[in-house]
Design a protein around this motif. Structure first.
Motif, short mmCIF file in Angstrom:
data_model
loop_
_atom_site.label_atom_id
_atom_site.label_comp_id
_atom_site.label_asym_id
_atom_site.label_seq_id
_atom_site.Cartn_x
_atom_site.Cartn_y
_atom_site.Cartn_z
N ARG A 148 -1.10 33.68 -25.33
CA ARG A 148 0.01 32.90 -25.88
C ARG A 148 1.20 32.90 -24.90
NH1 ARG A 148 -0.11 34.82 -30.62
NH2 ARG A 148 1.34 36.56 -30.30
N GLY A 149 1.51 34.07 -24.36
CA GLY A 149 2.61 34.16 -23.39
C GLY A 149 2.32 33.37 -22.12
N ALA A 150 1.06 33.39 -21.68
CA ALA A 150 0.67 32.64 -20.48
C ALA A 150 0.81 31.14 -20.72
CB ALA A 150 -0.76 32.98 -20.08
N PHE A 151 0.38 30.67 -21.90
CA PHE A 151 0.48 29.24 -22.18
C PHE A 151 1.94 28.81 -22.27
CE2 PHE A 151 0.75 25.47 -24.81
CZ PHE A 151 -0.18 24.64 -24.20
N LEU A 152 2.76 29.61 -22.92
CA LEU A 152 4.19 29.30 -23.01
C LEU A 152 4.81 29.17 -21.62
CD1 LEU A 152 5.30 31.61 -25.97
CD2 LEU A 152 5.42 29.11 -25.93
N SER A 153 4.35 30.00 -20.70
CA SER A 153 4.95 30.06 -19.37
C SER A 153 4.45 28.98 -18.43
CB SER A 153 4.68 31.44 -18.75
OG SER A 153 5.15 32.46 -19.58
N VAL A 154 3.15 28.82 -18.32
CA VAL A 154 2.60 27.91 -17.31
C VAL A 154 1.51 26.99 -17.87
CG1 VAL A 154 3.13 29.42 -15.37
CG2 VAL A 154 0.95 29.71 -16.57
N GLY A 155 1.42 26.90 -19.20
CA GLY A 155 0.37 26.09 -19.80
C GLY A 155 0.83 24.69 -20.16
N SER A 156 -0.14 23.81 -20.32
CA SER A 156 0.13 22.45 -20.80
C SER A 156 -1.17 21.92 -21.42
CB SER A 156 0.60 21.54 -19.68
OG SER A 156 -0.41 21.34 -18.71
N ILE A 157 -1.01 20.97 -22.33
CA ILE A 157 -2.16 20.37 -22.99
C ILE A 157 -1.91 18.88 -23.15
CG2 ILE A 157 -1.21 20.98 -25.26
CD1 ILE A 157 -4.07 21.19 -26.31
N SER A 158 -2.92 18.09 -22.87
CA SER A 158 -2.78 16.64 -22.99
C SER A 158 -2.88 16.22 -24.44
CB SER A 158 -3.85 15.93 -22.15
OG SER A 158 -5.14 16.24 -22.65
N ASP A 159 -2.38 15.04 -24.74
CA ASP A 159 -2.48 14.49 -26.09
C ASP A 159 -3.95 14.24 -26.40
OD1 ASP A 159 -2.45 12.96 -28.42
OD2 ASP A 159 -0.59 11.95 -27.87
N PRO A 160 -4.50 14.87 -27.44
CA PRO A 160 -5.93 14.71 -27.74
C PRO A 160 -6.32 13.29 -28.11
CG PRO A 160 -4.80 15.88 -29.51
CD PRO A 160 -3.85 15.79 -28.37
N ALA A 161 -5.34 12.45 -28.45
CA ALA A 161 -5.66 11.05 -28.74
C ALA A 161 -6.16 10.34 -27.48
CB ALA A 161 -4.43 10.33 -29.29
N GLY A 162 -5.75 10.84 -26.32
CA GLY A 162 -6.16 10.23 -25.05
C GLY A 162 -7.33 10.93 -24.39
N GLY A 163 -7.31 12.25 -24.37
CA GLY A 163 -8.37 13.02 -23.71
C GLY A 163 -8.16 14.49 -23.96
N TYR A 164 -9.15 15.30 -23.60
CA TYR A 164 -9.09 16.74 -23.82
C TYR A 164 -8.87 17.45 -22.49
CZ TYR A 164 -11.47 15.11 -28.03
OH TYR A 164 -11.81 14.43 -29.17
N HIS A 165 -7.71 18.07 -22.36
CA HIS A 165 -7.43 18.82 -21.13
C HIS A 165 -6.31 19.82 -21.40
CE1 HIS A 165 -7.43 19.43 -16.74
NE2 HIS A 165 -6.13 19.64 -16.89
N LEU A 166 -6.60 21.08 -21.11
CA LEU A 166 -5.61 22.15 -21.22
C LEU A 166 -5.67 22.94 -19.93
CD1 LEU A 166 -4.88 24.45 -24.25
CD2 LEU A 166 -5.26 25.46 -21.98
N GLU A 167 -4.51 23.32 -19.40
CA GLU A 167 -4.52 24.03 -18.13
C GLU A 167 -3.38 25.04 -18.02
OE1 GLU A 167 -4.21 20.85 -15.25
OE2 GLU A 167 -2.04 21.16 -15.03
#
Length: 288
Positions: free
Chosen positions: A110-129
């Motif tokens: 959770r801390g890692a995602f808050l810091s350097v994570g992002s997620i695309s809008d699932p209506a367009g495509g699936y991508h989390l990084e």
């Protein structure tokens, strides 16, 4: 607000009750987007490199809860020493001791995602990084994800090491692990809607292709029969083929199964198809 920002807003509001989980999340935030040192006046400082105010507030909330630090006041040397000994060198991965428990690993992600994570809008495509500054931190992230059965991928993008997920199921699992349940439900609803639309489109495309194929075949059959008729070939046909030719000309839009019911005696779909194929072969002989 983007879907990624919405997810972070929800994660930022979640604070673990256990201090060891709070410390694991704080360590992740410090190692991925934190900094500490001294200002021009020699005072100790701690901060978070982020444009998201909710993320910054979460970091200072964790500092207050784990080290009883009032971030509005100056940090003394003893407090800074406690932080340095607990959090460690920010250039290195988080100490394995801080994330040895599954609950702490959840907080770490959770801390890692808050810091350097992002997620695309699932209506367009699936991508989390996660965008990491060095390979060791990226590798640690992959290992923690794998501990929960999530297989992430790693790619070098310019000077950054990017850990990413592209499967909808994996992203759902990660949102659940990070306890972003509202975002998870929104993601799932959009994913279901998208899957339904894709299934409908595939079905429509398949039916359209079948219709086009049927129309094309019927058009070719009629052209062959008309060629036979116009070149005096109907008289050379057997009674069965001649009847088939006449029925096809009379009912040009009827499918094969129904077409066979107009014959005397009625013939099944395979029998109709066999006779039409014979008519096409006969037309080809006339053409040559």
């Amino acid at each position: 607000m983007s879907f990624s920002q919405t997810v972070k807003e929800e994660m930022a509001k979640h604070v673990s009750q256990a201090r060891h989980c709070q410390l694991a999340e704080l360590a992740a935030m410090m190692h991925f987007c934190g900094q500490y040192g001294r200002d021009t006046d020699g005072h100790y400082t701690i901060g978070f490199q982020t444009e998201n105010e909710a993320v910054s507030r979460k970091g200072f909330t964790l500092l207050e809860k784990t080290y009883n630090i009032n971030t509005d006041a100056e940090i003394d040397e003893e407090q800074m020493g406690d932080i340095l000994s607990g959090i460690g060198d920010l250039e290195e991965p988080v100490s394995p001791i801080l994330i040895k428990n599954a609950c702490c690993q959840r907080a770490f992600l959770r801390g890692a995602f808050l810091s350097v994570g992002s997620i695309s809008d699932p209506a367009g495509g699936y991508h989390l990084e996660f965008v990491c500054t060095n390979a060791e931190k990226a590798t640690q992230l992959l290992e923690v994800l794998q501990a929960f059965g999530i297989e992430g991928k790693l790619v070098l993008r310019k000077k950054y090491f990017v850990v990413y997920l592209k499967e909808g199921e994996s992203i759902v699992d990660l949102l659940n692990i990070c306890e972003a349940h509202i975002a998870l439900m929104e993601f799932e609803n959009l994913r279901i809607l998208k899957d339904v639309r894709n299934n409908i489109n595939r079905q429509v495309n398949c039916e359209t292709a079948n219709i086009n194929k049927t129309v094309h075949a019927a058009t070719r059959q009629i052209q062959d029969i008309q060629y036979i008729r116009d070149h005096g070939g109907l008289g050379q046909l057997s009674e069965n083929l001649r009847e088939m030719a006449e029925v096809r000309l009379e009912y040009p839009d009827v499918p094969l199964k129904e077409l066979g019911e107009y014959l005397d005696p009625p013939v099944g779909k395979s029998g109709v198809n066999h006779r039409l194929r014979k008519l096409s072969e006969f037309a080809e002989k006339l053409r040559t």
